[in-house]
Design a protein around this motif. Structure first.
Motif, PDB file in Angstrom:
ATOM      1  N   HIS A  92      -3.582 -19.592  10.277  1.00 12.03           N
ATOM      2  CA  HIS A  92      -4.181 -20.881   9.952  1.00 12.03           C
ATOM      3  C   HIS A  92      -4.432 -21.684  11.225  1.00 12.03           C
ATOM      4  O   HIS A  92      -3.803 -21.460  12.247  1.00 12.03           O
TER       5      HIS A  92
ATOM      6  N   LYS B 141       0.465 -19.225  -2.950  1.00 10.59           N
ATOM      7  CA  LYS B 141       0.291 -19.798  -1.615  1.00 10.59           C
ATOM      8  C   LYS B 141       0.933 -21.180  -1.513  1.00 10.59           C
ATOM      9  O   LYS B 141       1.595 -21.496  -0.511  1.00 10.59           O
TER      10      LYS B 141
ATOM     11  N   HIS C 132      -7.274 -11.433   2.723  1.00 11.95           N
ATOM     12  CA  HIS C 132      -7.141 -12.359   1.595  1.00 11.95           C
ATOM     13  C   HIS C 132      -7.959 -11.864   0.415  1.00 11.95           C
ATOM     14  O   HIS C 132      -7.480 -11.834  -0.732  1.00 11.95           O
TER      15      HIS C 132
ATOM     16  N   HIS D 131      -7.929 -11.954   8.619  1.00 14.81           N
ATOM     17  CA  HIS D 131      -7.135 -12.580   7.559  1.00 14.81           C
ATOM     18  C   HIS D 131      -7.982 -12.841   6.329  1.00 14.81           C
ATOM     19  O   HIS D 131      -7.539 -12.631   5.196  1.00 14.81           O
ATOM     20  N   ASP D 132      -9.215 -13.313   6.522  1.00 13.07           N
ATOM     21  CA  ASP D 132     -10.103 -13.572   5.385  1.00 13.07           C
ATOM     22  C   ASP D 132     -10.393 -12.286   4.615  1.00 13.07           C
ATOM     23  O   ASP D 132     -10.425 -12.276   3.376  1.00 13.07           O
TER      24      ASP D 132
END
Length: 244
Positions: A144, A195, A160, A156-157
């Protein structure tokens, strides 16, 4: 090859003496002695552990290579033999953590787990995911923030999206009669609950952390249980008979 890995290779060649090993016919070769290579890998691991600690304490943006070197107990010059800058350290650490995260959620979302009754399925899937994040707080720091290297955020995206697909697939087995678009919405909501709950869990320690873990499981169970219903295959296969 990433900048961090290219630098790492060059450093491992030269950080501990820079000599080469001769080939059987006596001509110089490029193979490194195993011992020197092991020392280089150990030094890299030391620097990455130090970086993880500094990133967690100061945040990525406020961290510096000098602080990382100081935490590792080495000179800045030694650090630069392996990594040219803070971004290269973050990319290498991020790669390692992302690979371990893939292994963790891959093991969590096994077929045997998603065939369990809902409450036991939540335990089997959530426990290793939560444990990974608690044991690796730098993972959250590196995933982040606007200053994080773009390569990390892109990976990361992608991860995800893959995880969300796994959640959707797992829930589909508990919701066989629910339309696909609704299952997708339920998966989105479930993932967001995880999350949000994880942020609270990470902000506490000890008994308070354990209490928040239980709160998260309770919330997710109470959200999903009415949707699953009494006639779902998982409920019918595993629910114990009622005794007066």
């Amino acid at each position: 090859m990433s900048e961090a890995k290219a630098t790492k290779g060059a450093a491992a060649d030269g950080a501990d003496g820079g000599s080469t090993v001769g080939t059987p016919d006596g001509t110089p070769g490029s193979a490194r002695p195993r011992r020197r290579q092991a020392r280089g890998e150990a030094r890299i691991a030391q620097l990455l552990r130090a970086a993880a600690s500094v990133f967690c304490t100061s945040g990525y943006t406020a961290s510096s290579t000098n602080a990382i070197a100081r935490e590792a107990g080495v000179s800045p010059g030694t650090l630069y033999q392996f990594f040219p800058n803070k971004e290269a350290i973050a990319v290498e650490l991020g790669d390692q953590l992302l690979n371990r995260w893939r292994d963790t959620y891959g093991a969590a979302f096994t077929q045997s787990h998603i065939e369990l009754p809902l409450d036991r399925m939540l335990d089997a899937i959530l426990d290793p995911l939560i444990a990974f994040n608690c044991e690796n707080p730098a993972f959250s720091v590196l995933m982040h923030g606007s200053e994080i290297p773009g390569r990390i955020t892109e990976e990361h995206d992608t991860l995800h999206a893959t995880m969300l697909t796994r959640v959707e697939s797992a829930l589909a087995g508990y919701l066989p009669d629910v339309p696909a678009d609704q299952v997708r919405r339920i998966a989105d909501m479930t993932f967001m609950l995880f999350k949000a709950g994880l942020d609270l869990i990470m902000a506490h320690e000890g008994e308070e952390r354990a209490a928040y873990i239980q709160e998260l499981k309770t919330i997710m169970f109470r959200y999903l249980d009415p949707l699953v219903g009494d006639d779902a295959p998982h409920r019918a296969a595993h629910q114990a008979p009622h005794t007066p």
